[in-house]
Scaffold this active site. Structure first.
Site, PDB file in Angstrom:
ATOM      1  N   TYR A 181       0.806  -1.213   0.000  1.00 30.18           N
ATOM      2  CA  TYR A 181       0.000   0.000   0.000  1.00 30.18           C
ATOM      3  C   TYR A 181       0.844   1.270   0.000  1.00 30.18           C
ATOM      4  O   TYR A 181       0.458   2.258  -0.610  1.00 30.18           O
ATOM      5  CB  TYR A 181      -0.913   0.028   1.236  1.00 30.18           C
ATOM      6  CG  TYR A 181      -1.993  -1.022   1.233  1.00 30.18           C
ATOM      7  CD1 TYR A 181      -3.266  -0.725   0.754  1.00 30.18           C
ATOM      8  CD2 TYR A 181      -1.750  -2.306   1.698  1.00 30.18           C
ATOM      9  CE1 TYR A 181      -4.274  -1.687   0.753  1.00 30.18           C
ATOM     10  CE2 TYR A 181      -2.747  -3.273   1.700  1.00 30.18           C
ATOM     11  CZ  TYR A 181      -4.003  -2.954   1.222  1.00 30.18           C
ATOM     12  OH  TYR A 181      -4.988  -3.908   1.208  1.00 30.18           O
TER      13      TYR A 181
ATOM     14  N   GLU B  47      -2.846  -7.530  -2.758  1.00 28.12           N
ATOM     15  CA  GLU B  47      -3.615  -6.410  -2.201  1.00 28.12           C
ATOM     16  C   GLU B  47      -2.945  -5.098  -2.574  1.00 28.12           C
ATOM     17  O   GLU B  47      -1.729  -4.951  -2.436  1.00 28.12           O
ATOM     18  CB  GLU B  47      -3.719  -6.472  -0.671  1.00 28.12           C
ATOM     19  CG  GLU B  47      -4.735  -7.429  -0.129  1.00 28.12           C
ATOM     20  CD  GLU B  47      -4.915  -7.277   1.380  1.00 28.12           C
ATOM     21  OE1 GLU B  47      -4.717  -6.149   1.903  1.00 28.12           O
ATOM     22  OE2 GLU B  47      -5.248  -8.283   2.030  1.00 28.12           O
TER      23      GLU B  47
ATOM     24  N   TRP C  36      -7.686  -4.073  -3.447  1.00 29.17           N
ATOM     25  CA  TRP C  36      -8.392  -4.172  -2.170  1.00 29.17           C
ATOM     26  C   TRP C  36      -9.247  -2.925  -2.039  1.00 29.17           C
ATOM     27  O   TRP C  36      -8.737  -1.832  -1.928  1.00 29.17           O
ATOM     28  CB  TRP C  36      -7.416  -4.263  -0.989  1.00 29.17           C
ATOM     29  CG  TRP C  36      -8.152  -4.499   0.292  1.00 29.17           C
ATOM     30  CD1 TRP C  36      -8.514  -3.579   1.233  1.00 29.17           C
ATOM     31  CD2 TRP C  36      -8.664  -5.750   0.740  1.00 29.17           C
ATOM     32  NE1 TRP C  36      -9.207  -4.164   2.251  1.00 29.17           N
ATOM     33  CE2 TRP C  36      -9.326  -5.506   1.972  1.00 29.17           C
ATOM     34  CE3 TRP C  36      -8.659  -7.056   0.234  1.00 29.17           C
ATOM     35  CZ2 TRP C  36      -9.954  -6.523   2.694  1.00 29.17           C
ATOM     36  CZ3 TRP C  36      -9.268  -8.044   0.958  1.00 29.17           C
ATOM     37  CH2 TRP C  36      -9.910  -7.782   2.179  1.00 29.17           C
TER      38      TRP C  36
ATOM     39  N   GLU D 135     -13.239  -3.260   8.119  1.00 31.36           N
ATOM     40  CA  GLU D 135     -11.780  -3.133   8.165  1.00 31.36           C
ATOM     41  C   GLU D 135     -11.250  -3.187   9.596  1.00 31.36           C
ATOM     42  O   GLU D 135     -10.967  -2.174  10.226  1.00 31.36           O
ATOM     43  CB  GLU D 135     -11.348  -1.820   7.499  1.00 31.36           C
ATOM     44  CG  GLU D 135     -11.212  -1.892   5.995  1.00 31.36           C
ATOM     45  CD  GLU D 135     -10.017  -2.717   5.545  1.00 31.36           C
ATOM     46  OE1 GLU D 135      -9.010  -2.795   6.289  1.00 31.36           O
ATOM     47  OE2 GLU D 135     -10.095  -3.299   4.454  1.00 31.36           O
ATOM     48  N   TRP D 136     -11.134  -4.388  10.135  1.00 31.60           N
ATOM     49  CA  TRP D 136     -10.526  -4.595  11.437  1.00 31.60           C
ATOM     50  C   TRP D 136     -11.068  -3.619  12.473  1.00 31.60           C
ATOM     51  O   TRP D 136     -12.265  -3.471  12.624  1.00 31.60           O
ATOM     52  CB  TRP D 136      -8.996  -4.516  11.313  1.00 31.60           C
ATOM     53  CG  TRP D 136      -8.429  -5.526  10.353  1.00 31.60           C
ATOM     54  CD1 TRP D 136      -8.164  -5.334   9.022  1.00 31.60           C
ATOM     55  CD2 TRP D 136      -8.107  -6.895  10.605  1.00 31.60           C
ATOM     56  NE1 TRP D 136      -7.686  -6.489   8.444  1.00 31.60           N
ATOM     57  CE2 TRP D 136      -7.623  -7.459   9.386  1.00 31.60           C
ATOM     58  CE3 TRP D 136      -8.152  -7.701  11.752  1.00 31.60           C
ATOM     59  CZ2 TRP D 136      -7.213  -8.781   9.303  1.00 31.60           C
ATOM     60  CZ3 TRP D 136      -7.722  -9.022  11.644  1.00 31.60           C
ATOM     61  CH2 TRP D 136      -7.267  -9.545  10.438  1.00 31.60           C
TER      62      TRP D 136
ATOM     63  N   PHE E  60     -12.368   1.103   1.418  1.00 34.39           N
ATOM     64  CA  PHE E  60     -11.407   0.787   0.360  1.00 34.39           C
ATOM     65  C   PHE E  60     -12.106   0.369  -0.934  1.00 34.39           C
ATOM     66  O   PHE E  60     -11.463   0.226  -1.958  1.00 34.39           O
ATOM     67  CB  PHE E  60     -10.510  -0.383   0.790  1.00 34.39           C
ATOM     68  CG  PHE E  60      -9.352  -0.011   1.672  1.00 34.39           C
ATOM     69  CD1 PHE E  60      -8.126   0.337   1.133  1.00 34.39           C
ATOM     70  CD2 PHE E  60      -9.479  -0.039   3.050  1.00 34.39           C
ATOM     71  CE1 PHE E  60      -7.048   0.655   1.940  1.00 34.39           C
ATOM     72  CE2 PHE E  60      -8.404   0.277   3.874  1.00 34.39           C
ATOM     73  CZ  PHE E  60      -7.182   0.627   3.319  1.00 34.39           C
TER      74      PHE E  60
END
Length: 269
Positions: free
Chosen positions: A86, A158, A207, A214-215, A223
């Site tokens: 990322y 990702e 992703w 998201e966690w 995203f």
């Protein structure tokens, strides 16, 4: 691996791989060490049968030792490497000077990582802290893995952009996600250059398809190429979904059909 000849499988592993750049000219070795302590820590044992020599140098006997039998089993046990990438960060060498570090400094390569140099961010901010937009990092991390692991096949498993949001953000603005399109265009261009340089990249995955959980950020971190209404779970393609479809089919986003589709999506809200 014992069943692979019978099953004909293609076996690999995915590693989360930030790219690291030296904060100053004195931090060149620290940037290399940071890569070894993060990406290579996962991958070296599965390719070479042991932990990275950069880690052995600093940790020695603190690292577990593989027996000859164990090393033989794990060495060369993957057919491909998956890369989750990322962003890129600067690193400062904490072996030369004191750094304010967390408790995991010994497993992070004894470096201090930051997204700023002299108050200037390394790239444009996103909705995810420390995930700056640094397209050159994509090509750099692929080049690093390609060279270290002798042209093993790669998949970018990702790569994505988290929208910068606030509480009053409008759904229309989320659908018109030009920044996400710019992100993927620039990262794909960097990836293409790495392929031209010889990297055996066989796939690329954004992703993510839809806004997801998201966690610890829950549904507040977006995203996705598709907007998901949290109340109805109705899915609406964002502008980036139209762009990606057209990118894959080599069509232009600026067509009457796509403009009409975008207006239709907004009107359905």
């Amino acid at each position: 691996m014992f069943m692979q000849p019978k099953q004909g499988g293609f076996i690999g592993i995915v590693a989360h791989t930030m790219m690291y750049e030296p904060l100053t000219e004195l931090d060149q070795e620290a940037a290399s060490r940071a890569l070894a302590f993060n990406a290579a820590w996962t991958l070296d044992p599965l390719v070479f049968g042991d932990y990275p020599p950069e880690m052995r140098r600093y940790h020695g006997s603190e690292l577990p030792q593989f027996s000859l039998e164990e090393a033989e089993i794990i060495k060369g046990s993957i057919d491909f490497i998956g890369v989750n990438h990322y962003s890129t960060l600067y690193v400062k060498d904490c072996k030369r000077c004191n750094c304010t570090l967390g408790g995991d400094r010994s497993i992070r390569g004894f470096v201090y990582s930051t997204g700023e140099r002299d108050g200037v961010p390394i790239g444009e901010a996103t909705g995810m802290p420390r995930f700056f937009v640094v397209p050159r990092g994509m090509g750099a991390i692929i080049d690093y893995i390609q060279k270290r692991y002798h042209d093993k096949p790669l998949f970018v498993t990702e790569n994505g952009y988290a929208s910068l949001e606030h509480q009053q953000v409008r759904v229309q603005d989320l659908l018109h996600d030009v920044k996400r399109i710019e992100f993927h265009k620039s990262y794909l261009a960097s990836l293409a250059q790495a392929i031209r340089n010889g990297a055996d990249v066989r796939g690329y995955f954004i992703w993510t398809l839809m806004d997801d959980f998201e966690w610890v950020n829950g549904y507040g971190m977006r995203f996705g190429l598709y907007y998901v209404d949290p109340q109805t779970l109705h899915r609406i393609p964002k502008l980036s979904a139209r762009w990606y479809k057209n990118f894959l089919t080599n069509r232009s986003l600026n067509t009457k059909e796509n403009k009409a589709l975008s207006l239709e999506a907004i009107a359905s809200l």
